[in-house]
Design a protein around this motif. Structure first.
Motif, PDB file in Angstrom:
ATOM      1  N   GLU A  20       0.838  -1.197   0.000  1.00  0.00           N
ATOM      2  CA  GLU A  20       0.000   0.000   0.000  1.00  0.00           C
ATOM      3  C   GLU A  20       0.876   1.251   0.000  1.00  0.00           C
ATOM      4  O   GLU A  20       1.435   1.624   1.028  1.00  0.00           O
ATOM      5  CB  GLU A  20      -0.901  -0.013   1.242  1.00  0.00           C
ATOM      6  CG  GLU A  20      -1.795   1.179   1.346  1.00  0.00           C
ATOM      7  CD  GLU A  20      -2.569   1.223   2.648  1.00  0.00           C
ATOM      8  OE1 GLU A  20      -3.394   2.134   2.762  1.00  0.00           O
ATOM      9  OE2 GLU A  20      -2.347   0.387   3.541  1.00  0.00           O
ATOM     10  N   CYS A  23       0.442   4.197   2.499  1.00  0.00           N
ATOM     11  CA  CYS A  23       0.980   4.069   3.856  1.00  0.00           C
ATOM     12  C   CYS A  23       2.460   4.438   3.806  1.00  0.00           C
ATOM     13  O   CYS A  23       3.241   3.771   3.115  1.00  0.00           O
ATOM     14  CB  CYS A  23       0.802   2.635   4.341  1.00  0.00           C
ATOM     15  SG  CYS A  23       1.802   2.214   5.788  1.00  0.00           S
ATOM     16  N   SER A  48      -3.095   0.121  -3.396  1.00  0.00           N
ATOM     17  CA  SER A  48      -3.848   1.333  -3.069  1.00  0.00           C
ATOM     18  C   SER A  48      -3.978   2.260  -4.277  1.00  0.00           C
ATOM     19  O   SER A  48      -4.595   3.314  -4.174  1.00  0.00           O
ATOM     20  CB  SER A  48      -3.202   2.075  -1.897  1.00  0.00           C
ATOM     21  OG  SER A  48      -1.898   2.506  -2.228  1.00  0.00           O
ATOM     22  N   TYR A 119      -1.746  -0.762  13.248  1.00  0.00           N
ATOM     23  CA  TYR A 119      -1.589   0.611  13.727  1.00  0.00           C
ATOM     24  C   TYR A 119      -0.597   1.428  12.912  1.00  0.00           C
ATOM     25  O   TYR A 119      -0.210   2.522  13.316  1.00  0.00           O
ATOM     26  CB  TYR A 119      -1.205   0.603  15.206  1.00  0.00           C
ATOM     27  CG  TYR A 119      -2.291   0.000  16.054  1.00  0.00           C
ATOM     28  CD1 TYR A 119      -3.475   0.699  16.284  1.00  0.00           C
ATOM     29  CD2 TYR A 119      -2.161  -1.278  16.584  1.00  0.00           C
ATOM     30  CE1 TYR A 119      -4.488   0.142  17.035  1.00  0.00           C
ATOM     31  CE2 TYR A 119      -3.176  -1.842  17.338  1.00  0.00           C
ATOM     32  CZ  TYR A 119      -4.341  -1.125  17.561  1.00  0.00           C
ATOM     33  OH  TYR A 119      -5.354  -1.685  18.299  1.00  0.00           O
ATOM     34  N   ARG A 120      -0.210   0.945  11.741  1.00  0.00           N
ATOM     35  CA  ARG A 120       0.824   1.627  10.944  1.00  0.00           C
ATOM     36  C   ARG A 120       0.427   3.033  10.532  1.00  0.00           C
ATOM     37  O   ARG A 120       1.268   3.915  10.439  1.00  0.00           O
ATOM     38  CB  ARG A 120       1.187   0.793   9.728  1.00  0.00           C
ATOM     39  CG  ARG A 120       0.087   0.694   8.675  1.00  0.00           C
ATOM     40  CD  ARG A 120       0.451  -0.303   7.576  1.00  0.00           C
ATOM     41  NE  ARG A 120      -0.537  -0.345   6.528  1.00  0.00           N
ATOM     42  CZ  ARG A 120      -1.596  -1.134   6.528  1.00  0.00           C
ATOM     43  NH1 ARG A 120      -1.807  -1.941   7.550  1.00  0.00           N
ATOM     44  NH2 ARG A 120      -2.442  -1.115   5.525  1.00  0.00           N
ATOM     45  N   ARG A 121      -0.832   3.275  10.300  1.00  0.00           N
ATOM     46  CA  ARG A 121      -1.268   4.618   9.885  1.00  0.00           C
ATOM     47  C   ARG A 121      -1.252   5.611  11.041  1.00  0.00           C
ATOM     48  O   ARG A 121      -1.239   6.805  10.826  1.00  0.00           O
ATOM     49  CB  ARG A 121      -2.643   4.536   9.253  1.00  0.00           C
ATOM     50  CG  ARG A 121      -2.630   3.848   7.912  1.00  0.00           C
ATOM     51  CD  ARG A 121      -4.023   3.798   7.286  1.00  0.00           C
ATOM     52  NE  ARG A 121      -4.044   2.876   6.184  1.00  0.00           N
ATOM     53  CZ  ARG A 121      -4.352   1.582   6.276  1.00  0.00           C
ATOM     54  NH1 ARG A 121      -4.674   1.070   7.436  1.00  0.00           N
ATOM     55  NH2 ARG A 121      -4.338   0.813   5.218  1.00  0.00           N
ATOM     56  N   HIS A 125       4.440  10.361  11.011  1.00  0.00           N
ATOM     57  CA  HIS A 125       5.122  10.325   9.706  1.00  0.00           C
ATOM     58  C   HIS A 125       6.628  10.524   9.839  1.00  0.00           C
ATOM     59  O   HIS A 125       7.391  10.024   9.020  1.00  0.00           O
ATOM     60  CB  HIS A 125       4.510  11.361   8.752  1.00  0.00           C
ATOM     61  CG  HIS A 125       3.164  10.956   8.270  1.00  0.00           C
ATOM     62  ND1 HIS A 125       2.954  10.388   7.046  1.00  0.00           N
ATOM     63  CD2 HIS A 125       1.948  11.001   8.874  1.00  0.00           C
ATOM     64  CE1 HIS A 125       1.678  10.111   6.891  1.00  0.00           C
ATOM     65  NE2 HIS A 125       1.045  10.474   7.993  1.00  0.00           N
ATOM     66  N   SER A 128       8.612   7.191   9.845  1.00  0.00           N
ATOM     67  CA  SER A 128       8.850   6.629   8.510  1.00  0.00           C
ATOM     68  C   SER A 128       9.910   7.429   7.774  1.00  0.00           C
ATOM     69  O   SER A 128      10.764   6.868   7.097  1.00  0.00           O
ATOM     70  CB  SER A 128       7.562   6.625   7.689  1.00  0.00           C
ATOM     71  OG  SER A 128       6.627   5.765   8.268  1.00  0.00           O
TER      72      SER A 128
END
Length: 163
Positions: A20, A23, A48, A119-121, A125, A128
């Motif tokens: 995705e 993400c 996505s 819970y990655r979203r 930010h 990442s």
């Protein structure tokens, strides 16, 4: 020339990774794998992307957006850490794959991955960004020796210009 052995599970490759890009965590990891995909053993499909449809006989699009999915060349579907184990070998990171095969670390990864995926979203930010846009990205670019160019999941090797 490759400095690591070719993947021992040749029936797995090319391995198609369904990810995705919306993400940041997923997209960062896949972009790093794309940079390292010098032998073309990995294929990348952004589930996505507008108009994405799941392959016939495979998991639903909703399932693909829930957990990492991969399809081996022999048609077998994999989920979660099993996908990463094969992907890391193909991308020239066999030691990472070996770590995920260790009894203790492997069990921990198997248990933690569904939670991370769920819970990655919610992860900030910047995590990442720091992880994938700096540290791992630089390592992947060094590994590619600036000879590969990746765009939309496809990488091409370019010969260095003679001086």
């Amino acid at each position: 020339m490759r400095m690591h052995p070719l993947p021992h599970d040749a029936g797995a490759y090319p391995l198609t990774l369904y990810y995705e890009s919306a993400c940041p965590l997923c997209d960062g990891e896949m972009r790093n794998l794309m940079l390292r995909n010098r032998d073309g053993l990995l294929r990348f499909v952004d589930v996505s992307a507008p108009g994405s449809v799941p392959p016939a006989g495979g998991p639903s699009l909703a399932d693909m957006l829930t957990l990492m999915r991969g399809q081996r060349a022999d048609g077998t579907w994999l989920t979660g850490v099993a996908v990463f184990r094969l992907a890391y070998v193909a991308a020239g990171l066999p030691r990472v794959s070996q770590l995920l095969n260790q009894p203790l670390l492997g069990r921990l990864a198997e248990r933690a991955y569904p939670w991370i995926a769920r819970y990655r979203r919610a992860l900030p930010h910047w995590i990442s960004h720091v992880l994938f846009e700096t540290t791992l990205r630089r390592a992947a670019e060094r590994a590619a020796n600036d000879t590969s160019r990746c765009h939309a999941g496809h990488c091409e090797l370019h010969q260095p210009k003679e001086r």
